[in-house]
Design a protein around this motif. Sequence first.
Motif, PDB file in Angstrom:
ATOM      1  N   SER A 137      69.483  12.427  97.248  1.00  0.00           N
ATOM      2  CA  SER A 137      68.643  11.252  97.527  1.00  0.00           C
ATOM      3  C   SER A 137      67.305  11.666  98.127  1.00  0.00           C
ATOM      4  CB  SER A 137      69.370  10.281  98.451  1.00  0.00           C
ATOM      5  OG  SER A 137      69.607  10.853  99.721  1.00  0.00           O
ATOM      6  N   ALA A 187      65.743   6.079  97.724  1.00  0.00           N
ATOM      7  CA  ALA A 187      66.533   6.660  96.642  1.00  0.00           C
ATOM      8  C   ALA A 187      67.993   6.709  97.049  1.00  0.00           C
ATOM      9  CB  ALA A 187      66.035   8.071  96.320  1.00  0.00           C
ATOM     10  N   VAL A 188      68.869   6.723  96.066  1.00  0.00           N
ATOM     11  CA  VAL A 188      70.297   6.889  96.349  1.00  0.00           C
ATOM     12  C   VAL A 188      70.844   8.048  95.528  1.00  0.00           C
ATOM     13  CG1 VAL A 188      70.637   4.462  96.906  1.00  0.00           C
ATOM     14  CG2 VAL A 188      71.046   5.256  94.568  1.00  0.00           C
ATOM     15  N   ASN A 189      71.862   8.654  96.064  1.00  0.00           N
ATOM     16  CA  ASN A 189      72.657   9.650  95.361  1.00  0.00           C
ATOM     17  C   ASN A 189      74.068   9.081  95.309  1.00  0.00           C
ATOM     18  OD1 ASN A 189      74.430  11.742  94.729  1.00  0.00           O
ATOM     19  ND2 ASN A 189      74.023  12.875  96.613  1.00  0.00           N
ATOM     20  N   VAL A 200      71.596   8.123 100.943  1.00  0.00           N
ATOM     21  CA  VAL A 200      70.421   7.261 100.840  1.00  0.00           C
ATOM     22  C   VAL A 200      69.249   8.004 101.451  1.00  0.00           C
ATOM     23  CG1 VAL A 200      69.385   5.057 101.481  1.00  0.00           C
ATOM     24  CG2 VAL A 200      71.857   5.204 101.063  1.00  0.00           C
ATOM     25  N   SER A 216      67.292  11.482 104.970  1.00  0.00           N
ATOM     26  CA  SER A 216      68.424  10.899 104.246  1.00  0.00           C
ATOM     27  C   SER A 216      69.664  10.830 105.122  1.00  0.00           C
ATOM     28  CB  SER A 216      68.732  11.708 102.977  1.00  0.00           C
ATOM     29  OG  SER A 216      69.161  13.017 103.295  1.00  0.00           O
ATOM     30  N   SER A 218      73.947  10.839 104.532  1.00  0.00           N
ATOM     31  CA  SER A 218      74.981  11.114 103.543  1.00  0.00           C
ATOM     32  C   SER A 218      76.358  10.918 104.148  1.00  0.00           C
ATOM     33  CB  SER A 218      74.836  12.531 102.991  1.00  0.00           C
ATOM     34  OG  SER A 218      74.937  13.486 104.030  1.00  0.00           O
TER      35      SER A 218
END
Length: 251
Positions: A137, A187-189, A200, A216, A218
Amino acid sequence: MDEIPTVQTTETSLEIIRVLKTLGGATLSRVSRELEVSKSTARTHLQTLRKHEYVVMDDDGAFRLSLEFFDTGERVRSRIPIYEPAIPIVDELAEKTNEKAQIMVLENTSGYYIYRMKGRQGVSTRAGRQAELHCTSAGKAILAFTDRDRVREILNEHGLPERTDRTITDREAFIDTLNQIRERGFAVNDEERLRGLRAVGAPILDEDDTVLGAISLSGPTTHLRGDRFREELPELVIQSADVIHIRTEYS
């Protein structure tokens, strides 16, 4: 691009450093085999690195990198503009969410995590300080606000290797994703690097909207789900990025 001329002896020393970093230490024979050079050549380079205190030798005869690299890394990291302003913000974000928070910056064509803090429920992963950009992300948040010519350069060098069946591997789809990230600001992963892990990320920008890095959060999919994953955590991450921006500008 024309090939840049290099010094072969320096290349060999750097390859030895890479081998010792990867293996965590190695004997003279192992270094010689890994580099496909003679033992005398490997010994000369290792002894030169020892002389300048970049390599030490254990009692069992194995060579490993010295703490000189730790000192060098700390000095390099401390010069990154967002590093010191980000520390208390990352700590606070990890404590508030109980997840793992981190800061990434872009150097050359790779992402590097320069600071991390794990909350009470945060999970440890095997990821090192260097990280792929296309399936994280933070990496995607950085790329979304990076000049498109440089993005193409990065994609040309690294491609979009598949890490899970959710990794975006099509270049056109990936560019579309970057455009969406730029519009919404985060953004997201979604299990794109590791199955069971989500993240995020939001970009940290300067006054000219130049990207300085990304922050980010996680955690496992059991923690990051529903509105928490799609709304609550993105809002917190964006707010944290804004605070780091302000602290960086006025520190």
